[in-house]
Design an enzyme around this catalytic site. Structure first.
Site, PDB file in Angstrom:
ATOM      1  N   ASP A   1       1.937  -0.976  -9.156  1.00  0.00           N
ATOM      2  CA  ASP A   1       3.143  -0.297  -9.794  1.00  0.00           C
ATOM      3  C   ASP A   1       4.255  -0.283  -8.915  1.00  0.00           C
ATOM      4  O   ASP A   1       5.476   0.239  -9.190  1.00  0.00           O
ATOM      5  CB  ASP A   1       2.508   1.242  -9.784  1.00  0.00           C
ATOM      6  CG  ASP A   1       1.890   1.834  -8.467  1.00  0.00           C
ATOM      7  OD1 ASP A   1       2.186   1.242  -7.283  1.00  0.00           O
ATOM      8  OD2 ASP A   1       1.437   2.900  -8.566  1.00  0.00           O
TER       9      ASP A   1
ATOM     10  N   ASP B   1      -9.454   1.056  -7.323  1.00  0.00           N
ATOM     11  CA  ASP B   1      -8.427   0.550  -8.341  1.00  0.00           C
ATOM     12  C   ASP B   1      -7.824  -0.700  -7.670  1.00  0.00           C
ATOM     13  O   ASP B   1      -6.936  -0.546  -6.681  1.00  0.00           O
ATOM     14  CB  ASP B   1      -7.548   1.552  -8.599  1.00  0.00           C
ATOM     15  CG  ASP B   1      -6.473   1.384  -9.920  1.00  0.00           C
ATOM     16  OD1 ASP B   1      -6.908   0.452 -10.722  1.00  0.00           O
ATOM     17  OD2 ASP B   1      -5.603   2.173 -10.205  1.00  0.00           O
TER      18      ASP B   1
END
Length: 257
Positions: free
Chosen positions: A33, A145
């Site tokens: 991100d 993640d």
């Protein structure tokens, strides 16, 4: 954090915190991100060290964590491109991940390293050592993640501000790009990390893992700038401070999802 394909099954083992450090079985997802990682703030480790962050131009900030995240209004701290995964051998890679472990907090996992053994998909049997660089409130327990360029921005997106990515990031917001060819148009600093997913990782889609806490490889610490003082285990970094990227004799370049 990328959670679209997160498995809903009950994990077979809970994470264990012992003299050997955390261990158990868990799940993986993927994301990139571009936001400042949570472990890039101060007071997150027992050593006082923190994950390095970078400017919009991908230059190290060396600001002791003071700069606001690029995902916050007026912020200008971002993920560093050198915290992308890379293959060390045919069966081992190094990288980073956002982490959430059962019974622990980010002050115990920030900058700790975990050896993941993949238990499903095309990477079954392969291993990856990841350093916890981030925390996700949207993650499940014993959840890694994996930070992979092009893996999907998930809830937050600073990639548009840092690299001019589309408004939902590259590819799908949750899941990212779906082919190796899509990596060709990435910023140069992120291409190799994107290719890694379809080469060494075989285009795997959120494989299961078993995990155990290990001392961080010095090559990971050299890139992130973060290490922990001894806690559940001896945290002295191991091995050389620089490890070259392993490449197969002939890359197939054919993996897709």
């Amino acid at each position: 954090m990328q959670l679209k394909h997160a498995p809903l099954c009950v994990l077979s083992l809970t994470g264990l915190a012992s003299a050997q450090g955390a261990s158990g079985s868990g799940q993986t997802t993927r994301y990139w991100d571009c936001c400042k990682p949570s472990c890039g703030w101060t007071m997150k480790t027992n050593s006082g060290k923190l994950i390095g962050t970078c400017s919009q131009q991908d230059s190290p900030l060396n600001d002791n964590g003071a700069t606001r995240s690029g995902c916050d209004s007026g912020g200008s701290a971002y993920m560093c491109s050198n915290q992308s995964p890379w293959a060390v051998s045919e069966d081992l890679s190094y990288g980073w991940a956002a982490v959430r472990l059962s019974g622990q907090t980010e002050t115990t996992w920030c900058c700790a390293c975990y050896e993941l053994t993949f238990t499903s998909g095309p990477v079954s049997g392969k291993k990856m050592i990841v350093q916890a660089s981030n925390t996700g409130g949207d993650l499940g327990q014993n959840h890694f993640d994996l930070a992979i360029p092009g893996g999907g921005v998930g809830l937050f997106n600073a990639c548009t501000a840092q690299y001019g990515a589309p408004s939902n990031g590259w590819g799908e917001r949750y899941g990212g790009v779906t082919s190796r060819a899509a990596c060709d148009s990435f910023p140069a600093a992120l291409k190799e990390g994107c290719y890694w997913r379809f080469d060494w990782f075989g285009g795997a889609d959120n494989p299961g893992v078993t995990f155990k806490q290990v001392a961080c490889p010095a090559a990971i610490v050299a890139k992130s700038g973060c290490s922990r003082s001894n806690d559940a285990i001896d945290e002295t970094p191991t091995g050389p401070s620089s490890v070259s990227t392993w490449t197969p004799a002939a890359a197939t370049g054919s993996a897709s999802i």
